[in-house]
Scaffold this active site. Sequence first.
Site, PDB file in Angstrom:
ATOM      1  N   PRO A   2       0.837  -1.211   0.000  1.00 32.50           N
ATOM      2  CA  PRO A   2       0.000   0.000   0.000  1.00 32.50           C
ATOM      3  C   PRO A   2       0.871   1.260   0.000  1.00 32.50           C
ATOM      4  O   PRO A   2       1.847   1.346   0.744  1.00 32.50           O
ATOM      5  CB  PRO A   2      -0.789  -0.096   1.300  1.00 32.50           C
ATOM      6  CG  PRO A   2      -0.568  -1.458   1.842  1.00 32.50           C
ATOM      7  CD  PRO A   2       0.673  -1.998   1.210  1.00 32.50           C
ATOM      8  N   GLU A   3       0.528   2.200  -0.867  1.00 32.57           N
ATOM      9  CA  GLU A   3       1.225   3.484  -0.921  1.00 32.57           C
ATOM     10  C   GLU A   3       0.263   4.555  -0.394  1.00 32.57           C
ATOM     11  O   GLU A   3      -0.819   4.231   0.096  1.00 32.57           O
ATOM     12  CB  GLU A   3       1.659   3.773  -2.362  1.00 32.57           C
ATOM     13  CG  GLU A   3       2.523   2.639  -2.939  1.00 32.57           C
ATOM     14  CD  GLU A   3       2.998   2.915  -4.362  1.00 32.57           C
ATOM     15  OE1 GLU A   3       3.076   4.097  -4.754  1.00 32.57           O
ATOM     16  OE2 GLU A   3       3.289   1.949  -5.076  1.00 32.57           O
TER      17      GLU A   3
END
Length: 271
Positions: A2-3
């Site tokens: 996840p960014e």
Amino acid sequence: MPELPEVETIRRQLAPRLEGRTFEAVDVLDPRLTRPLDPREVAAELQGERVIGVERRGKYLVLQLEGGGALLVHLRMTGSFGFEPTSHERAVIGLEDGTRLVYRDVRRFGTWLVLAGDELEPYLAAKNGPEPLGPGFSTAWLAARLATRRAALKAVLLDQRVVAGLGNIYADEALWRARLSPLRPASSLRPDEVSRLHRAVRAALRTGIDRQGSTLRDYATPDGSAGAMQEEFRVYGRAGEPCPRCRGPIAKTRVGGRGTWYCPHCQPPHS
Ligand SMILES: [Zn+2]
């Protein structure tokens, strides 16, 4: 992994369900989550705390607690939150309204850290540059960070102290938008190119947030919905497909050990 857009999507869904709620029963099931601290110790610290805010800094989720401290969660590769029983549960928090908050993590790289109020800002500031969608992330600030680095531009962009929250997907998407080669030495950018990059980083992240992140492998939002950013990828994961701008084939290479997608025509190595 996840960014920023994925973590922000998770934050937006968790906030209304956690703010004002009390951690009634905390079970940390996997000692890796809190190491080197004893998971029982961390659970005891959280027990009885009330959540007063759910915030995000770079890729970190920050659960602000009424007692002045905070629970800092880094999801790393495969961490996620949900409210339904699932496989690979690494921690479970029973809330006073009867809800069961579940932390799931297949690969177990995620971390939970409880910090006192005065430890939080120094900890986060040491690891993250200014928020890329906030006022502190200016073109001048980015130019100064790039000017001293001769490493490949893509590798420098992945440094969280340069662009907090940026990861492999949004770095490739931003470089394509900016028409800059991921392989250029960071210090070689002209002022107009830094301006383009600054705008492109923000645009790529905003598009990701608008689409509620990208659903790849283990990313899941707390309400079980799927993000749709993967339908918007211009280059990421699209080797051999036509570039949306020039129709030439998208290429794949590796930069700093990370798979990197770009258009050799729109993003030439020299400009
Ligand atoms: Zn192109």
